[in-house]
Design an enzyme around this catalytic site. Structure first.
Site, short mmCIF file in Angstrom:
data_model
loop_
_atom_site.label_atom_id
_atom_site.label_comp_id
_atom_site.label_asym_id
_atom_site.label_seq_id
_atom_site.Cartn_x
_atom_site.Cartn_y
_atom_site.Cartn_z
N GLY A 1 -4.97 -0.16 10.24
CA GLY A 1 -3.92 -0.77 11.06
C GLY A 1 -3.86 -2.28 10.93
O GLY A 1 -3.02 -2.91 11.52
N ARG A 2 -4.80 -2.86 10.17
CA ARG A 2 -4.92 -4.31 10.04
C ARG A 2 -4.97 -4.96 11.43
O ARG A 2 -5.79 -4.57 12.24
CB ARG A 2 -3.79 -4.91 9.19
CG ARG A 2 -3.88 -4.53 7.74
CD ARG A 2 -3.32 -5.58 6.83
NE ARG A 2 -4.13 -6.78 6.82
CZ ARG A 2 -5.24 -6.95 6.10
NH1 ARG A 2 -5.66 -5.99 5.31
NH2 ARG A 2 -5.90 -8.07 6.15
N ARG B 1 -24.36 12.90 20.65
CA ARG B 1 -24.26 11.61 19.96
C ARG B 1 -23.01 10.85 20.38
O ARG B 1 -22.05 11.43 20.89
CB ARG B 1 -24.13 11.84 18.45
CG ARG B 1 -25.44 12.10 17.79
CD ARG B 1 -25.23 12.31 16.30
NE ARG B 1 -26.51 12.61 15.66
CZ ARG B 1 -26.61 13.11 14.44
NH1 ARG B 1 -25.53 13.40 13.74
NH2 ARG B 1 -27.81 13.33 13.92
N THR C 1 5.05 1.49 6.43
CA THR C 1 3.65 1.13 6.60
C THR C 1 3.01 2.08 7.61
O THR C 1 3.62 2.44 8.62
CB THR C 1 3.42 -0.31 7.10
OG1 THR C 1 2.06 -0.43 7.55
CG2 THR C 1 4.32 -0.71 8.26
N ILE C 2 1.81 2.49 7.29
CA ILE C 2 1.09 3.33 8.26
C ILE C 2 0.74 2.52 9.50
O ILE C 2 0.51 3.07 10.56
CB ILE C 2 -0.18 3.97 7.67
CG1 ILE C 2 -1.22 2.91 7.29
CG2 ILE C 2 0.13 4.87 6.50
CD1 ILE C 2 -2.62 3.48 7.09
N ASP C 3 0.71 1.17 9.37
CA ASP C 3 0.25 0.32 10.48
C ASP C 3 1.28 0.24 11.62
O ASP C 3 0.93 -0.14 12.73
CB ASP C 3 -0.04 -1.10 9.99
CG ASP C 3 -1.05 -1.13 8.87
OD1 ASP C 3 -1.80 -0.15 8.71
OD2 ASP C 3 -1.08 -2.14 8.13
N GLY D 1 0.82 -1.21 0.00
CA GLY D 1 0.00 0.00 0.00
C GLY D 1 0.85 1.26 0.00
O GLY D 1 1.97 1.25 0.53
N ASP E 1 3.54 -1.97 12.08
CA ASP E 1 3.52 -3.34 12.63
C ASP E 1 4.76 -4.16 12.28
O ASP E 1 4.73 -5.38 12.39
CB ASP E 1 2.25 -4.07 12.15
CG ASP E 1 2.17 -4.16 10.63
OD1 ASP E 1 3.01 -3.55 9.95
OD2 ASP E 1 1.26 -4.85 10.13
N ASP F 1 5.60 -5.59 5.57
CA ASP F 1 5.95 -6.98 5.88
C ASP F 1 5.84 -7.88 4.65
O ASP F 1 6.70 -8.74 4.43
CB ASP F 1 5.08 -7.52 7.03
CG ASP F 1 3.60 -7.29 6.82
OD1 ASP F 1 3.22 -6.63 5.82
OD2 ASP F 1 2.80 -7.76 7.65
N ARG G 1 -0.28 -6.48 -5.66
CA ARG G 1 -0.63 -7.69 -6.45
C ARG G 1 0.53 -8.05 -7.37
O ARG G 1 0.31 -8.45 -8.50
CB ARG G 1 -1.86 -7.42 -7.32
CG ARG G 1 -3.05 -6.88 -6.59
CD ARG G 1 -3.92 -8.02 -6.06
NE ARG G 1 -4.96 -7.49 -5.20
CZ ARG G 1 -6.22 -7.37 -5.56
NH1 ARG G 1 -6.59 -7.73 -6.75
NH2 ARG G 1 -7.11 -6.92 -4.71
O1 F6P Z 1 -1.27 -1.96 5.46
C1 F6P Z 1 -1.76 -0.69 5.21
C2 F6P Z 1 -3.24 -0.70 5.06
O2 F6P Z 1 -3.66 0.63 4.82
C3 F6P Z 1 -4.01 -1.33 6.22
O3 F6P Z 1 -4.09 -0.46 7.33
C4 F6P Z 1 -5.32 -1.64 5.53
O4 F6P Z 1 -5.98 -2.72 6.16
C5 F6P Z 1 -4.89 -2.04 4.17
O5 F6P Z 1 -3.63 -1.46 3.93
C6 F6P Z 1 -5.84 -1.61 3.07
O6 F6P Z 1 -5.38 -2.12 1.86
P1 F6P Z 1 -6.00 -1.76 0.45
O7 F6P Z 1 -5.37 -0.46 0.00
O8 F6P Z 1 -5.60 -2.90 -0.40
O9 F6P Z 1 -7.47 -1.61 0.62
#
Ligand code: F6P
Length: 370
Positions: free
Chosen positions: A191-192, A183, A146-148, A13, A150, A123, A82
């Site tokens: 973040g997966r 609300r 990665t933004i995650d 990503g 992880d 990863d 991909r």
């Molecule tokens: O790993 C980065 C991330 O943005 C995750 O936080 C998210 O689940 C995933 O990629 C989304 O992937 P895609 O761009 O394939 O929808």
């Protein structure tokens, strides 16, 4: 030192900070070493087929190509999640199948005359790099993104800081509506399977509850928190929900079936919590999914500097012949670790993480309370 030809690709990503890496690699390689730098388009797709042309195109990068990209999100090289050459997705008789096309990568590597590859990715990309090394493409250096946040081998990845800032700004905005309309606003962040974005954004955004993948939740403690706030004259709440959050004894919320060559898509975690809470509280609920908004936009100063440091150091690793390594941040130092180490164990929020403890002390609920 002999003139080298190096390639750089961005995989997985997109993520704020990729362009600063590309800029730093290009400028350091050209200025310090006088090398040639091939910008490879769309991760391994550009090496699989040298004639392959997305709007990006393989290009021998000059300093002009990287002028002005420091502040731009995305990646000027394009990316793909991909393009795994070991599980490349082809359509055979109408069905999608995963095939190994790595020999073509090796052929094209020879044809272009590359000496080394800088692979910028998360990863998944590091696991592919590790496999490629095992199949003879040894001269690879990794740069983690990665933004995650992880990846285990580095304290932090660039992109994370920008994503958290976007999430915090969004929470601040949603708070206005929460307060005006009495609300409960739920915010689903990316973040997966790691809850770092949710934890940091939740803490910085003053969330009342934070639901993480690492701490399976029950709705009752969350409802109790909302009721407590209402009883104290605050009939509104903010709940940050990680996309990978799951109820105790349950699974993550996904969208559709996993496609060949792709990961399953996480979606709907906040809507599921909203639906469940609806039966337990009287206040109105609204769920917002921040989604890819967190991945785009100008990188923060932190991410620009980290990307720049990683890019420069990656070139120096190539110069020293330190292949099979990935740059990583440890404390304030950029170091080199084995790519194998980076893929060994993913990083997750520990339930006893000091930020979790701090949040609990301030009354933030994680859904695992008695
Ligand atoms: O790993 C980065 C991330 O943005 C995750 O936080 C998210 O689940 C995933 O990629 C989304 O992937 P895609 O761009 O394939 O929808």
């Amino acid at each position: 030192m002999a003139k080298k030809r190096i390639g750089i690709m961005t995989g997985g990503g997109d993520c704020p900070g990729l362009n600063p890496v590309i800029r730093a690699v290009t400028r350091t390689a050209i200025r310090e070493f006088g090398w040639e730098v091939l910008g490879i388009e769309d991760a391994f797709n550009g090496l699989l087929d040298l004639e392959y042309r997305s709007p990006h195109g393989n290009v021998w990068l000059t300093e002009a190509h990287v002028e002005g990209i420091l502040s731009r999100g995305g990646t000027i090289l394009g990316t793909s999640n991909r393009s795994d050459p070991f599980k490349y997705v082809k359509t055979v008789e109408g069905k999608k199948v995963e095939t190994d096309v790595f020999d073509r990568i090796l052929e094209n590597w020879q044809r272009v005359g590359l000496d080394a590859l800088i692979s910028v990715g998360g990863d998944g990309s590091m696991a592919i790099a590790q496999q490629a090394i095992g199949r003879g493409l040894t001269n690879i250096v990794g740069v983690p993104k990665t933004i995650d946040n992880d990846l285990g081998a580095t304290d932090v990845t660039f992109g994370f800081d920008t994503a958290v800032n976007v999430a915090v700004e969004s929470i601040d905005r949603l708070r206005d509506t929460a307060e005006s309309h009495d609300r409960v606003m739920l915010v689903e962040v990316m973040g997966r399977d790691a809850g770092f974005i949710a934890l940091h954004a939740g803490l910085a955004g003053g969330a009342d509850a934070i639901l993480l993948p690492e701490i399976p939740y029950r709705l009752e403690p969350v409802a109790a928190k909302i009721a407590e706030r209402k009883a104290n004259g605050r009939p509104f709440s903010i709940i940050v929900v990680a996309e990978g959050a799951k109820p105790k004894g349950g699974d993550v919320s996904t969208l559709g079936d996993r496609e060949a060559g792709a990961m399953r898509r996480l979606f709907g975690a906040a809507a599921r919590v909203a639906e469940g809470l609806g039966a337990l509280i009287e206040l109105e609920l609204r769920a917002t999914v921040l989604g890819h908004v967190q991945r785009g936009g100008s990188p923060t100063t932190f991410d620009r500097i980290l990307g720049t440091r990683f890019g420069e150091q990656a070139v120096r690793l190539v110069a020293r012949g330190e292949f099979g390594k990935m740059v990583a941040l440890r404390g304030s130092e950029v170091v080199a670790v084995d790519i194998a180490e980076a893929t060994r164990e993913p990083k997750r929020v520990r339930p006893d993480d000091s930020l979790v403890m701090t949040a609990r002390s301030l009354g933030v609920v994680f859904g695992d309370e008695a």
